[in-house]
Design a protein around this motif. Structure first.
Motif, PDB file in Angstrom:
ATOM      1  N   ARG A 191      -3.514   2.114  -3.486  1.00  0.00           N
ATOM      2  CA  ARG A 191      -4.222   3.465  -2.607  1.00  0.00           C
ATOM      3  C   ARG A 191      -5.458   3.096  -2.039  1.00  0.00           C
ATOM      4  N   ARG A 192      -5.970   2.234  -2.468  1.00  0.00           N
ATOM      5  CA  ARG A 192      -7.148   1.695  -1.874  1.00  0.00           C
ATOM      6  C   ARG A 192      -7.847   0.409  -2.629  1.00  0.00           C
ATOM      7  N   VAL A 193      -8.282  -0.371  -1.645  1.00  0.00           N
ATOM      8  CA  VAL A 193      -8.983  -1.484  -2.206  1.00  0.00           C
ATOM      9  C   VAL A 193     -10.247  -1.607  -1.395  1.00  0.00           C
ATOM     10  N   THR A 194     -11.274  -2.060  -2.340  1.00  0.00           N
ATOM     11  CA  THR A 194     -12.492  -2.237  -1.775  1.00  0.00           C
ATOM     12  C   THR A 194     -12.953  -3.482  -2.228  1.00  0.00           C
ATOM     13  N   VAL A 195     -13.625  -4.369  -1.182  1.00  0.00           N
ATOM     14  CA  VAL A 195     -14.219  -5.686  -1.328  1.00  0.00           C
ATOM     15  C   VAL A 195     -15.658  -5.302  -1.696  1.00  0.00           C
ATOM     16  N   HIS A 196     -16.194  -6.176  -2.617  1.00  0.00           N
ATOM     17  CA  HIS A 196     -17.870  -6.115  -2.828  1.00  0.00           C
ATOM     18  C   HIS A 196     -18.047  -7.549  -2.709  1.00  0.00           C
ATOM     19  N   GLU A 197     -18.520  -8.175  -1.790  1.00  0.00           N
ATOM     20  CA  GLU A 197     -18.747  -9.532  -1.555  1.00  0.00           C
ATOM     21  C   GLU A 197     -20.207  -9.690  -2.107  1.00  0.00           C
ATOM     22  N   PHE A 230       0.871  -1.310  -0.063  1.00  0.00           N
ATOM     23  CA  PHE A 230      -0.009   0.025   0.030  1.00  0.00           C
ATOM     24  C   PHE A 230       0.868   1.267  -0.077  1.00  0.00           C
ATOM     25  N   THR A 231       0.298   2.376  -0.465  1.00  0.00           N
ATOM     26  CA  THR A 231       0.799   3.668  -0.443  1.00  0.00           C
ATOM     27  C   THR A 231       0.910   3.991   1.150  1.00  0.00           C
TER      28      THR A 231
END
Length: 159
Positions: free
Chosen positions: A143-149, A39-40
């Motif tokens: 910079r960003r990770v978003t999980v969409h289960e 990550f940053t």
């Protein structure tokens, strides 16, 4: 597009792919130092759709380390990667977005279960949305990770 730009684009695609693969391996191997290094400095992760938390990568790594101890066996499969590199006047930029589907079989620790019988009994699937930036050193970082289960199955025949 010039041959030099095409080569740079291929190299960026390979480098981003290595970061995403490193992400899956770090989570599966519980290597939280490696996870944070992907990550940053201002990097964030959002696991709320899967019942988790959202916050700075270091804070989320701590939460994952604690939460995932009940799953001694886990394996992220990140597939169908769709990468968009920012284009700056015909040249590859320093920002990328990647969406990828995931399948995540895990074995929930069960006291009394016979040794050698680690059939997955918890499986989730969904989509990741990654935003990546190129660091000043030239390395790609999340910079960003978003999980969409999208779904989850539990039980002895989860797969």
């Amino acid at each position: 597009m010039t041959q030099r730009v095409e080569l740079a684009t291929v190299m960026d695609r390979l480098a981003v792919d290595a970061v995403i693969t490193g992400y899956a391996v770090a989570v599966d191997d519980a290597d939280w130092t490696a996870y944070e290094a992907l990550f940053t400095p201002d990097g964030r992760a959002d696991y709320r759709s899967a019942g988790g938390i959202e916050g700075p990568a270091g804070e989320v790594a701590g939460w994952l380390a604690e939460t995932l101890t009940v799953f001694p066996v886990r394996q992220h499969l990140i597939v169908n990667r769709r990468l968009r590199l920012e284009d700056l006047n015909g040249d590859t930029g320093d920002r990328a977005e990647l969406q990828a589907d995931y399948l995540n079989p895990m074995f929930l620790e069960q006291p009394g279960r016979p040794a050698g019988a680690p059939a997955p009994n918890f499986v989730t699937g969904g989509r990741y949305a990654f935003e990546l930036l190129r660091s000043e050193e030239g390395a790609w970082r999340v910079r960003r990770v978003t999980v969409h289960e999208k779904w989850r199955r539990t039980g002895p025949h989860a797969l």
